[in-house]
Design a protein around this motif. Structure first.
Motif, short mmCIF file in Angstrom:
data_model
loop_
_atom_site.label_atom_id
_atom_site.label_comp_id
_atom_site.label_asym_id
_atom_site.label_seq_id
_atom_site.Cartn_x
_atom_site.Cartn_y
_atom_site.Cartn_z
N VAL A 158 -12.97 11.60 -10.87
CA VAL A 158 -12.56 10.44 -11.93
C VAL A 158 -11.18 10.24 -12.16
O VAL A 158 -10.73 9.02 -12.03
N ALA A 159 -10.59 11.41 -12.12
CA ALA A 159 -8.85 11.13 -12.38
C ALA A 159 -8.37 10.29 -11.21
O ALA A 159 -7.70 9.65 -11.42
N ILE A 160 -8.73 10.77 -9.97
CA ILE A 160 -8.29 10.16 -8.60
C ILE A 160 -8.57 8.65 -8.75
O ILE A 160 -7.86 7.96 -8.57
N SER A 161 -10.14 8.57 -9.12
CA SER A 161 -10.53 7.15 -8.94
C SER A 161 -9.69 6.02 -9.83
O SER A 161 -9.30 5.07 -9.65
N ASN A 162 -9.52 6.62 -11.00
CA ASN A 162 -8.82 6.01 -12.12
C ASN A 162 -7.30 5.70 -11.76
O ASN A 162 -6.63 4.68 -11.59
N HIS A 163 -6.57 6.69 -11.00
CA HIS A 163 -5.30 6.61 -10.68
C HIS A 163 -5.11 5.52 -9.46
O HIS A 163 -4.25 4.62 -9.31
N LEU A 164 -6.00 5.70 -8.31
CA LEU A 164 -5.89 4.96 -7.39
C LEU A 164 -6.37 3.60 -7.66
O LEU A 164 -5.68 2.52 -6.96
N GLY A 165 -7.31 3.25 -8.67
CA GLY A 165 -7.58 2.01 -8.90
C GLY A 165 -6.32 1.25 -9.40
O GLY A 165 -6.15 0.08 -9.07
N GLN A 166 -5.52 1.83 -10.15
CA GLN A 166 -4.47 1.13 -10.62
C GLN A 166 -3.15 1.07 -9.50
O GLN A 166 -2.78 -0.15 -9.37
N LEU A 167 -3.17 2.06 -8.77
CA LEU A 167 -2.24 1.90 -7.69
C LEU A 167 -2.65 0.87 -6.69
O LEU A 167 -1.98 0.07 -6.21
N PHE A 213 -3.62 5.04 4.53
CA PHE A 213 -3.34 6.44 4.49
C PHE A 213 -1.79 6.76 4.10
O PHE A 213 -1.60 7.69 3.10
N GLU A 214 -0.87 6.04 4.54
CA GLU A 214 0.39 6.37 4.13
C GLU A 214 0.73 6.11 2.56
O GLU A 214 1.85 6.40 2.19
N LEU A 215 0.16 5.24 2.08
CA LEU A 215 0.12 4.67 0.85
C LEU A 215 -0.42 5.90 -0.25
O LEU A 215 0.30 6.21 -1.13
N LEU A 216 -1.49 6.18 0.18
CA LEU A 216 -2.32 7.33 -0.46
C LEU A 216 -2.02 8.66 -0.57
O LEU A 216 -1.88 9.51 -1.40
N GLU A 217 -1.43 9.21 0.69
CA GLU A 217 -1.23 10.47 0.92
C GLU A 217 -0.14 11.03 -0.04
O GLU A 217 -0.40 12.00 -0.61
N PRO A 218 1.14 10.41 -0.23
CA PRO A 218 1.97 10.77 -1.01
C PRO A 218 1.71 10.85 -2.76
O PRO A 218 1.76 11.91 -3.53
N THR A 219 0.90 9.91 -2.96
CA THR A 219 0.37 9.55 -4.44
C THR A 219 -0.52 10.71 -4.55
O THR A 219 -0.14 11.46 -5.79
N LEU A 220 -1.49 11.08 -3.78
CA LEU A 220 -2.61 12.14 -4.06
C LEU A 220 -1.87 13.66 -3.92
O LEU A 220 -1.97 14.60 -4.72
#
Length: 143
Positions: free
Chosen positions: A47-56, A4-11
């Protein structure tokens, strides 16, 4: 680092709000629920979020088999204090950790949030409930 702490600021940097993260078992299904203030989450957003998070997740070496990104739905969970403030004036369904007058489940109008206490109008009563006593809280969909 917690997921959660990793994804929250990214999103947040992408203009989205992280609502919840579910992981079925390490290395298996990873579900990410997102929202945005400007309106409903679209397929293009997912789709945009999935692509970005996949790389992260690859860079951070987070093991998962499948990533699902979706809207939290009409009965959106309320998790953070900011969620309750944002949805003041809406009808919510809550489940308490510790019963109030022998009852744990309430549906009512979220009147206000002050400090760490919410005011709920339910069954003709006004309840003051500490956020730490909430087990679950969700919006009641308006149809």
């Amino acid at each position: 680092m917690l997921l959660f702490e990793l994804l929250e600021p990214t999103l947040a940097g992408m203009g989205y709000e992280l609502v919840d993260v579910e992981q079925s078992a390490p290395g298996k299904l990873l579900r990410v629920f997102v929202d945005k203030k400007e309106g409903a989450i679209t397929l293009d957003d997912c789709v945009a979020i999935s692509n970005h998070l996949g790389q992260l997740l690859a860079v951070e070496n987070i093991d998962y088999y499948r990533l699902e990104v979706s809207s939290p739905g009409l009965d959106r969970p309320l998790k953070k204090r900011a969620d309750f403030i944002r949805f003041t004036g809406e009808t919510i369904r809550i489940k308490l950790r510790i019963a109030w007058q022998g009852q744990k489940n309430f549906v009512g109008l979220l009147k206000e949030v002050q400090d760490d206490t919410l005011t709920l109008e339910a069954d003709g009563k006004t309840l003051q409930i500490e956020l730490r006593n909430l087990d679950k809280a969700r919006l009641v969909p308006r149809l």
